[in-house]
Design a protein around this motif. Structure first.
Motif, mmCIF file in Angstrom:
data_model
loop_
_atom_site.group_PDB
_atom_site.id
_atom_site.type_symbol
_atom_site.label_atom_id
_atom_site.label_comp_id
_atom_site.label_asym_id
_atom_site.label_seq_id
_atom_site.Cartn_x
_atom_site.Cartn_y
_atom_site.Cartn_z
ATOM 1 N N ASN A 556 62.215 56.684 40.584
ATOM 2 C CA ASN A 556 62.999 57.443 41.546
ATOM 3 C C ASN A 556 64.077 58.250 40.835
ATOM 4 O O ASN A 556 64.256 59.445 41.060
ATOM 5 N N GLU A 557 64.784 57.599 39.930
ATOM 6 C CA GLU A 557 65.877 58.270 39.225
ATOM 7 C C GLU A 557 65.345 59.333 38.282
ATOM 8 O O GLU A 557 65.900 60.427 38.181
ATOM 9 N N VAL A 558 64.242 59.034 37.568
ATOM 10 C CA VAL A 558 63.665 60.000 36.647
ATOM 11 C C VAL A 558 63.213 61.253 37.389
ATOM 12 O O VAL A 558 63.547 62.380 37.024
ATOM 13 N N GLU A 559 62.459 61.055 38.455
ATOM 14 C CA GLU A 559 61.893 62.200 39.167
ATOM 15 C C GLU A 559 62.951 62.983 39.923
ATOM 16 O O GLU A 559 62.884 64.204 40.024
ATOM 17 N N LEU A 560 63.959 62.289 40.444
ATOM 18 C CA LEU A 560 64.921 62.950 41.306
ATOM 19 C C LEU A 560 66.016 63.662 40.524
ATOM 20 O O LEU A 560 66.244 64.848 40.690
#
Length: 829
Positions: A556-560
Motif C-alpha cells: 500500500n505504501e509503496v504503490e501509493l
C-alpha cells in the motif's frame, strides 16, 4: 481657529522630533552612537544592526542581522576582535571613520578609510548595506558590501571590482566563532567566469562556467533559476556578479558555512520562516577533483569513481581501496605521440562523447571561440596536437583543454557534452563493445524468457499439492497486488517505477542495522538511519516479522506514496524486497518526529508560536493535497505526532501511509471491517462503525492541533477531578471561558493569545462528534488564516472522558498504530 494656530508650533516641533527619531532608526553619528543595548533598523525594517553573541559564547560582535524571527547574521564587523564585555559601542570617530570601542574605549575595529572626513555618518540601507557617508555631499566613503563576511545578499558584488580589489565571501571558523575560517567563495579572475569555493588556496567546489544565463555545472539551474545572477564587465578589468532576485514576500541569499558548503536560503518576511533551497555539496562528487585527473564521478554508482573510456587507474591498488585522487592515465598513445615515439603515422584519433556531464576545470583552458559551431570545434581540436578535449555551449562557444581533465561529474540531467580525444584503437574497442553488449542483452532476454516459461509450467504442475504452503516473497508480492486495498480495480493499481535497493547496500548504509542507528519503532517495525556510499542520508523502515502490519500495508505504501509529490509529504526514495526482507527507504528527517519536540520539556521551547503555526498549516496543506489536490483522493487514517516528521528547518512532512486508503473520484465515504489506527486519534464513526472519510482525517487533525497548541498528549489525563482526555479538558475550559489555560506555558505571549485561541476554536470544530458538523480541510485552513472570519460555535466533541487505562496507556507508551479490530457492519433499514 485661534486654538489651532497655537497648536501649529507644537505640531512642527513634533514633526521635527519624529524626523529625528526616524533618522536615529537607521543612522549613527558622532553624537548618536550605538551602544550594546541599542539597535539600528533599516527603513524597511528588513535588516538591523546590533550587538550579538554567537551560540556557546559570551563574546560580543557587531553585525547586520535579518530582522525576522530567523535572525540570520549576514555581516560581522569585528569578526576577528570580539568584545569581552557588554560596554561596547559603535560610533563615528573624530576623523570620520566608523569604529567599534570596548568598555575601555580601545578601538577594536575601524572602517579604516584613508580619505575620511570629520562630517560623516553611518547608515544601514534597505539592502542590508552599511555605508559611511560624507554628509556634506552624500558621497559614500566606505560600505560593508565591499568587505563581506559569509553571506551574499541582493545587489552585493562578488568578483573582481578593480585591479587591486577582489571581493570574496569568507566562512566563519565555526558556528560559535565568526573569525575568518578556512573557506572562501568568489570568482577566479584568470578564467572565464565561474564561482569557486576554496579551502585555503585549494579549489573545493566550482559552479562550472557562466553561459550568460546559468552556471552550466549546476544542473538545478534550469529556467526557474534564470536571472538570479547578472555578470557585469567593463574595460577597466572589473568582472563581478550581482544577485538580482527580487521578491516582495521573501529574501533570497547565499551563505558559506564553516564546513565549506554554500547554501541558498529563503526567508519569508511575513512569518520569518526560512528554508534551504539548494546547497553546493549534495554528494561526495561535488567535492573538487574527487576522482582525480581523467576520472569521472557519479553519485548514483558504487564505487562513485570510474576512469574515462580509454584510460585506466594510475595506481590500481590505491584505486581499488577507494583512494581515487591519483586519477587515471591514457591506455594508448594519441596520433601525435605515436608519430614522435614510433615515427609512424598510424590511424587518426577520434572523439568519444560524454553526455550530461560537468565539464572539467578550466585550469588548462587552451582557447575560447564564441563564433564557431560545434563541428568547427571538433575539426579545430583534431588538427591541434595539444588539444585533448573540447565542448560547445550556447552562450560560451568552443572550449578546449590541453592538459589533465579534472573535476568531471556525471549528471542525470542538464549537463553538457564533452568530447574526449582518444586513439583509434579505443574507438574500435567501443564499437566492438557495443556489439558484445547488444548480443549479451539479446541472449539474456532469451534465457529469461525460457526460464520464466519453465518456471510457470513447474508452478502450475505443483500448485494443487501446495495450496497451504507459505507463498514465497515474490508470489506474496504479486498476490498482494491482486488483492490491493488501494482500489476496487486491481489492474489500475500497478506498481510505478521505484528504485530497488539491494540488501547489501542497506546493510552497509546502516552498519548492518546496528542499534546505534535505530531511530525508533513503529507499528511497521524499526526505522534505521543510514548513509549511502554517495553520502546521502536515508531512513530505512524495516518490516518486522512480529509486526501487526504486513505485505498489504507494505505494498500500500509503496504503490501509493510513490505517486505523491508535495513539500509536506515525506518522500519515498525506494524499497527493498530481498532475503525475505521488506524495507522502505525514505528521505532522512534529521529532527525526527513532532512528538520528540512537542512532549519534551526542553525541546518544546524551540517550538515558538510562529513555528507551531507553520507546522499546523503545513500538516493542513499536506492533508489538503491528499484529499483534494493530488490526482488520487487519499484518506490517511493514522494522523498523529509520531507520523509527522520534521526536516532540518522543522518543516512538517506527513509520513506512514501503510494504513491509507484510496477513494474513487466520486467516493466520499467507505466502510471497513478492519479498523486500524491509533487510540485517541480515531474518529468515533470510524472506531465504532468502521466508517472513514475526509472527515475522519479532519478529526485526527483536530486532535493533533489541540496537542500542538497545548503541548499535552490526548491520551493522558488532564483533569484530576473528572479524569478528562485532552479533548474533554479543552471542551470544559471552552465552556468556562477559560480556554487560555489550555495553551502551552512555553507559548506565554499576550500578543498572540487571541490567535492561539482561534486555533483552539478550530481544533474543537474538527473534533465534533458528528462528521457532518466538522469542516473539511480547505475550510479549516481558511479558518486558521482568518479568511473565514466568523467561526461557528463548536458542538459537543467525541471522547470527552478519558480513554480506558489500557487503551490510553498502550498508545501513550508506544505511539504505534496497534488497533486492529474486526467489525460486522450493520446497514440501517
Amino acid at each position: 481657529m485661534r486654538g489651532l494656530k497655537n497648536l501649529l508650533p507644537l505640531l512642527f516641533l513634533f514633526a521635527c522630533f519624529c524626523s529625528e527619531v526616524f533618522i536615529a532608526l537607521d543612522t549613527i553619528t558622532i553624537n548618536e552612537p550605538m551602544r550594546d543595548s541599542a539597535t539600528i533598523v533599516s527603513a524597511s525594517q528588513n535588516f538591523k544592526l546590533a550587538f550579538f553573541s554567537p551560540v556557546n559564547t559570551s563574546d560580543r560582535y557587531v553585525g547586520i542581522i535579518l530582522n525576522i524571527p530567523a535572525q540570520s547574521v549576514v555581516w560581522v564587523a569585528n569578526r576577528d576582535d570580539p568584545i569581552t564585555d557588554s560596554a561596547g559601542m559603535l560610533t563615528i570617530s573624530e576623523d570620520g571613520n566608523a569604529v567599534i570601542l570596548n568598555g575601555q574605549k580601545n578601538v577594536l575595529w575601524s572602517s579604516n578609510v584613508a580619505n575620511s572626513v570629520a562630517n560623516s555618518s553611518a547608515q544601514l540601507l534597505d539592502t542590508g548595506n552599511l555605508v559611511l557617508r560624507d554628509n556634506s555631499n552624500g558621497r559614500i566613503l566606505w560600505e560593508s558590501f565591499q568587505t563581506p563576511t559569509d553571506t551574499l545578499v541582493r545587489t552585493m558584488k562578488i568578483g573582481v571590482i578593480s585591479k587591486n580589489n577582489m571581493i570574496r565571501l569568507t566562512s566563519w571558523r565555526s558556528p560559535s566563532d565568526p573569525s575568518v575560517g578556512n573557506f572562501s567563495f568568489g570568482v577566479d579572475p584568470l578564467q572565464i567566469p565561474e564561482f569557486f569555493i576554496w579551502n585555503h588556496s585549494k579549489p573545493y567546489w566550482r559552479s562550472g562556467p557562466w553561459n550568460g544565463n546559468v552556471f552550466i555545472g549546476i544542473p538545478e539551474m534550469s529556467s526557474a533559476y534564470q536571472n538570479r545572477f547578472d555578470l557585469v564587465t567593463d574595460p577597466n578589468g572589473s568582472e563581478y556578479f550581482t544577485h538580482s532576485f527580487i521578491n516582495d514576500l521573501a529574501l533570497l541569499y547565499y551563505v558559506l558555512n564553516s564546513s565549506g558548503v554554500l547554501a541558498e536560503k529563503v526567508s519569508y518576511y511575513r512569518d520569518g520562516h526560512s528554508k534551504v533551497a539548494w546547497t553546493s555539496l549534495k554528494s561526495e562528487c561535488d567535492v573538487y577533483g574527487k576522482c582525480g585527473p581523467f576520472g569521472s564521478c557519479n553519485p548514483q554508482h558504487s564505487p562513485i569513481c570510474i576512469c574515462l573510456q580509454g584510460f585506466e587507474p594510475k595506481n590500481k591498488e590505491e584505486w581499488d581501496k577507494g583512494n581515487w585522487t591519483g586519477g587515471c592515465s591514457r591506455k594508448a598513445l594519441l596520433q601525435c605521440d605515436r608519430n614522435i615515439s614510433a615515427r609512424q603515422e598510424g590511424k587518426p584519433d577520434g572523439f568519444l562523447k560524454l553526455a550530461n556531464i560537468k565539464i572539467p576545470d578550466f585550469a588548462h583552458l587552451m582557447e575560447l571561440l564564441r563564433s564557431a559551431t560545434e563541428q568547427d570545434c571538433g575539426n579545430q581540436c583534431l588538427n591541434n596536437c595539444s588539444c585533448i578535449a573540447y565542448a560547445y555551449s550556447t552562450g560560451i562557444g568552443c572550449m578546449y583543454w590541453s592538459s589533465s581533465l579534472i573535476d568531471i561529474q556525471q549528471f542525470s540531467f542538464n549537463g553538457a557534452d564533452l568530447h574526449i580525444r582518444v586513439a583509434h584503437t579505443e574507438l574500435g574497442f567501443r564499437k566492438n563493445m557495443k556489439a558484445v553488449i547488444a548480443s549479451t542483452v539479446v541472449l539474456g532476454l532469451l534465457f529469461l524468457a525460457m526460464s520464466a516459461f519453465c518456471l510457470r509450467k513447474w508452478l502450475t504442475r505443483h500448485r494443487g499439492n501446495k495450496q497451504n504452503a507459505e507463498l514465497p516473497l515474490f508470489e506474496e508480492w504479486e498476490a498482494s497486488k491482486k488483492e490491493s486495498i488501494l482500489s476496487d480495480k486491481p489492474e489500475q493499481s500497478k506498481l510505478e517505477e521505484l528504485p530497488l535497493y539491494s540488501y547489501e547496500t542497506l546493510a552497509i548504509a546502516t552498519d548492518t542495522f546496528h542499534l546505534k542507528n535505530k531511530l525508533g519503532t513503529g507499528g511497521f517495525g524499526p526505522v534505521f538511519k543510514g548513509i549511502l556510499l554517495s553520502g546521502q542520508k536515508i531512513a530505512v523502515k524495516r518490516l518486522s516479522n512480529s509486526s501487526n502490519q504486513g505485505i498489504k500495508e507494505f505494498m500500500n505504501e509503496v504503490e501509493l506514496i510513490s505517486k505523491l509529490q508535495h513539500r509536506n509529504l515525506v518522500r519515498l526514495l525506494g524499497c527493498c524486497v530481498e532475503r525475505e526482507e521488506k524495507m522502505l527507504i525514505y528521505e532522512y528527517m534529521p529532527n525526527k518526529s513532532l512528538d520528540a519536540y512537542l512532549f519534551d520539556l526542553q525541546k518544546r521551547y524551540l517550538l515558538y508560536w510562529n513555528r507551531r503555526k507553520l507546522i499546523i498549516e503545513g500538516i493542513g496543506r499536506g492533508l489538503l493535497y491528499l484529499h483534494r489536490d493530488s490526482r488520487l483522493k487519499i484518506i490517511h487514517r493514522d494522523l498523529k505526532p509520531s507520523n509527522i516528521l520534521l526536516d532540518e528547518e522543522l518543516n512538517p512532512k506527513i509520513s506512514d501511509f501503510g494504513l491509507a486508503r484510496l477513494f474513487g473520484g466520486n467516493q466520499d465515504q467507505a466502510n471497513t471491517n478492519r479498523v486500524v489506527g491509533t487510540y485517541g486519534y480515531m474518529a468515533p464513526e470510524y472506531a465504532m462503525k468502521g466508517k472513514f472519510s475526509e472527515k475522519s482525517d479532519v478529526y485526527s487533525f483536530g486532535v493533533l492541533l489541540l496537542e500542538i497548541v497545548s503541548g499535552k498528549k490526548n491520551t493522558s489525563s488532564h483533569d484530576d477531578e473528572n479524569d478528562l482526555s485532552l479533548i474533554g479538558y479543552a471542551w470544559k475550559l471552552w465552556n468556562e471561558n477559560e480556554a487560555a489555560k489550555l495553551v502551552d506555558p512555553a507559548l506565554s505571549d499576550p500578543r498572540v493569545e487571541m490567535e492561539i485561541l482561534r486555533y483552539v476554536h478550530v481544533g474543537l470544530l474538527c473534533v465534533q462528534e458528528s462528521a457532518n458538523d466538522r469542516p473539511n480541510v480547505s475550510n479549516v485552513l481558511s479558518m486558521l488564516n482568518s479568511e473565514i472570519a466568523e467561526l461557528p460555535p463548536p458542538k459537543l466533541p467525541a471522547y470527552t472522558a478519558r480513554l480506558g487505562s489500557s487503551e490510553g496507556e498502550g498508545s501513550q507508551q508506544s505511539g504505534h498504530s496497534v488497533n486492529d479490530v474486526s467489525l460486522t457492519i450493520i446497514q440501517g433499514r
